[in-house]
Design a protein around this motif. Structure first.
Motif, PDB file in Angstrom:
ATOM      1  N   ILE A   1       0.809  -1.208   0.010  1.00  0.00           N
ATOM      2  CA  ILE A   1       0.065  -0.101  -0.062  1.00  0.00           C
ATOM      3  C   ILE A   1       0.888   1.280  -0.018  1.00  0.00           C
ATOM      4  CG2 ILE A   1      -1.895   1.101   1.135  1.00  0.00           C
ATOM      5  CD1 ILE A   1      -2.706  -1.570  -0.030  1.00  0.00           C
ATOM      6  N   GLU A   2       2.015   1.085   0.780  1.00  0.00           N
ATOM      7  CA  GLU A   2       2.755   2.488   0.814  1.00  0.00           C
ATOM      8  C   GLU A   2       3.533   2.492  -0.591  1.00  0.00           C
ATOM      9  OE1 GLU A   2       5.622   1.590   3.896  1.00  0.00           O
ATOM     10  OE2 GLU A   2       4.295   2.315   5.462  1.00  0.00           O
ATOM     11  N   THR A   3       3.942   1.595  -1.249  1.00  0.00           N
ATOM     12  CA  THR A   3       4.247   1.605  -2.618  1.00  0.00           C
ATOM     13  C   THR A   3       3.329   2.226  -3.620  1.00  0.00           C
ATOM     14  OG1 THR A   3       5.982   0.108  -2.275  1.00  0.00           O
ATOM     15  CG2 THR A   3       5.386   0.410  -4.617  1.00  0.00           C
ATOM     16  N   LEU A   4       2.061   1.855  -3.353  1.00  0.00           N
ATOM     17  CA  LEU A   4       0.966   2.179  -4.291  1.00  0.00           C
ATOM     18  C   LEU A   4       0.907   3.557  -4.198  1.00  0.00           C
ATOM     19  CD1 LEU A   4      -1.518   1.530  -6.305  1.00  0.00           C
ATOM     20  CD2 LEU A   4      -2.613   0.683  -4.134  1.00  0.00           C
ATOM     21  N   LEU A   5       0.679   3.891  -2.829  1.00  0.00           N
ATOM     22  CA  LEU A   5       0.422   5.316  -2.518  1.00  0.00           C
ATOM     23  C   LEU A   5       1.619   6.115  -3.044  1.00  0.00           C
ATOM     24  CD1 LEU A   5      -1.317   5.097   1.049  1.00  0.00           C
ATOM     25  CD2 LEU A   5      -2.319   5.799  -1.427  1.00  0.00           C
ATOM     26  N   SER A   6       2.644   5.900  -3.016  1.00  0.00           N
ATOM     27  CA  SER A   6       3.858   6.867  -3.165  1.00  0.00           C
ATOM     28  C   SER A   6       3.723   6.858  -4.867  1.00  0.00           C
ATOM     29  CB  SER A   6       5.231   6.077  -3.014  1.00  0.00           C
ATOM     30  OG  SER A   6       5.418   5.883  -1.698  1.00  0.00           O
ATOM     31  N   ASN A   7       3.479   6.016  -5.701  1.00  0.00           N
ATOM     32  CA  ASN A   7       3.270   6.053  -7.206  1.00  0.00           C
ATOM     33  C   ASN A   7       2.114   6.747  -7.868  1.00  0.00           C
ATOM     34  OD1 ASN A   7       5.800   4.595  -7.248  1.00  0.00           O
ATOM     35  ND2 ASN A   7       4.891   2.696  -7.266  1.00  0.00           N
ATOM     36  N   THR A   8       1.080   6.758  -6.905  1.00  0.00           N
ATOM     37  CA  THR A   8      -0.397   7.297  -7.341  1.00  0.00           C
ATOM     38  C   THR A   8      -0.742   8.626  -6.853  1.00  0.00           C
ATOM     39  OG1 THR A   8      -1.613   5.806  -5.818  1.00  0.00           O
ATOM     40  CG2 THR A   8      -1.232   5.104  -8.336  1.00  0.00           C
ATOM     41  N   VAL A   9      -0.539   8.890  -5.590  1.00  0.00           N
ATOM     42  CA  VAL A   9      -0.968  10.259  -4.728  1.00  0.00           C
ATOM     43  C   VAL A   9       0.275  11.252  -5.029  1.00  0.00           C
ATOM     44  CG1 VAL A   9      -1.834  11.383  -2.640  1.00  0.00           C
ATOM     45  CG2 VAL A   9      -2.644   8.858  -3.423  1.00  0.00           C
ATOM     46  N   LEU A  10       0.012  12.072  -5.720  1.00  0.00           N
ATOM     47  CA  LEU A  10       1.196  13.143  -6.108  1.00  0.00           C
ATOM     48  C   LEU A  10       1.157  14.289  -5.120  1.00  0.00           C
ATOM     49  CD1 LEU A  10       1.001  12.827 -10.002  1.00  0.00           C
ATOM     50  CD2 LEU A  10       2.368  11.454  -8.502  1.00  0.00           C
ATOM     51  N   ASN A  11       0.033  14.657  -4.558  1.00  0.00           N
ATOM     52  CA  ASN A  11       0.056  15.813  -3.756  1.00  0.00           C
ATOM     53  C   ASN A  11       0.384  15.588  -2.260  1.00  0.00           C
ATOM     54  OD1 ASN A  11      -2.294  14.390  -3.706  1.00  0.00           O
ATOM     55  ND2 ASN A  11      -3.561  16.521  -4.144  1.00  0.00           N
TER      56      ASN A  11
END
Length: 147
Positions: A10-20
């Motif tokens: 989940i941390e990797t997913l969020l790092s790659n998709t949530v830019l702000n």
């Protein structure tokens, strides 16, 4: 499959998709509450797990494993205002879009459980919002006879 869902996914997913917002590391919720942030940060924390024995076959135990985790949104804010409200709305939407429905090997698709504001701290000037998710999977354990 392990009994616990790997939150590094989940941390990797969020790092790659949530830019702000940036993804930070926290060992527990108290760490998140006690440290002021200077820009929007996300923290992924485990909340609970539940293991239900679903099948008893001689020599095997089958469990339905349910893990509940939260993505904590932490933004600097000394008082509620329209800017903060818009930022939280956007981050909530981005997180739900990124995480809900994702599926990892050995686990069912991730489900959105609920979200809520946790606190507005005068000590740290942080606003903390929690997006809660759950994921289930089946885990089979071979019974081992002990001497």
């Amino acid at each position: 499959m392990a009994f616990n869902f790997d939150l590094n996914n989940i941390e990797t997913l969020l790092s790659n998709t949530v830019l702000n917002a940036t993804v930070g590391f926290a060992s527990d919720f108290n760490y998140v509450r006690e440290h002021a942030v200077h820009s929007a940060q996300l923290f992924v924390l485990p909340l609970a797990d539940d293991n239900i024995n679903t099948n008893e076959v001689p020599g095997l135990d089958e469990y339905q494993v349910k893990d509940v985790f939260a993505v904590m949104i932490v933004i600097p804010c000394s008082a509620g205002n329209a800017t903060t409200d818009e930022q939280i709305k956007q981050l909530r939407s981005d997180i739900k879009t990124a995480v809900a429905g994702c599926q990892y090997a050995g686990w069912d698709a991730i489900k959105l459980d609920k979200g809520r504001t946790i606190e507005l701290s005068k000590k740290t000037n942080n606003l903390i919002y929690q997006c809660q998710f759950s994921v289930t999977g089946i885990h089979t354990v071979a019974v081992r006879a002990m001497p």
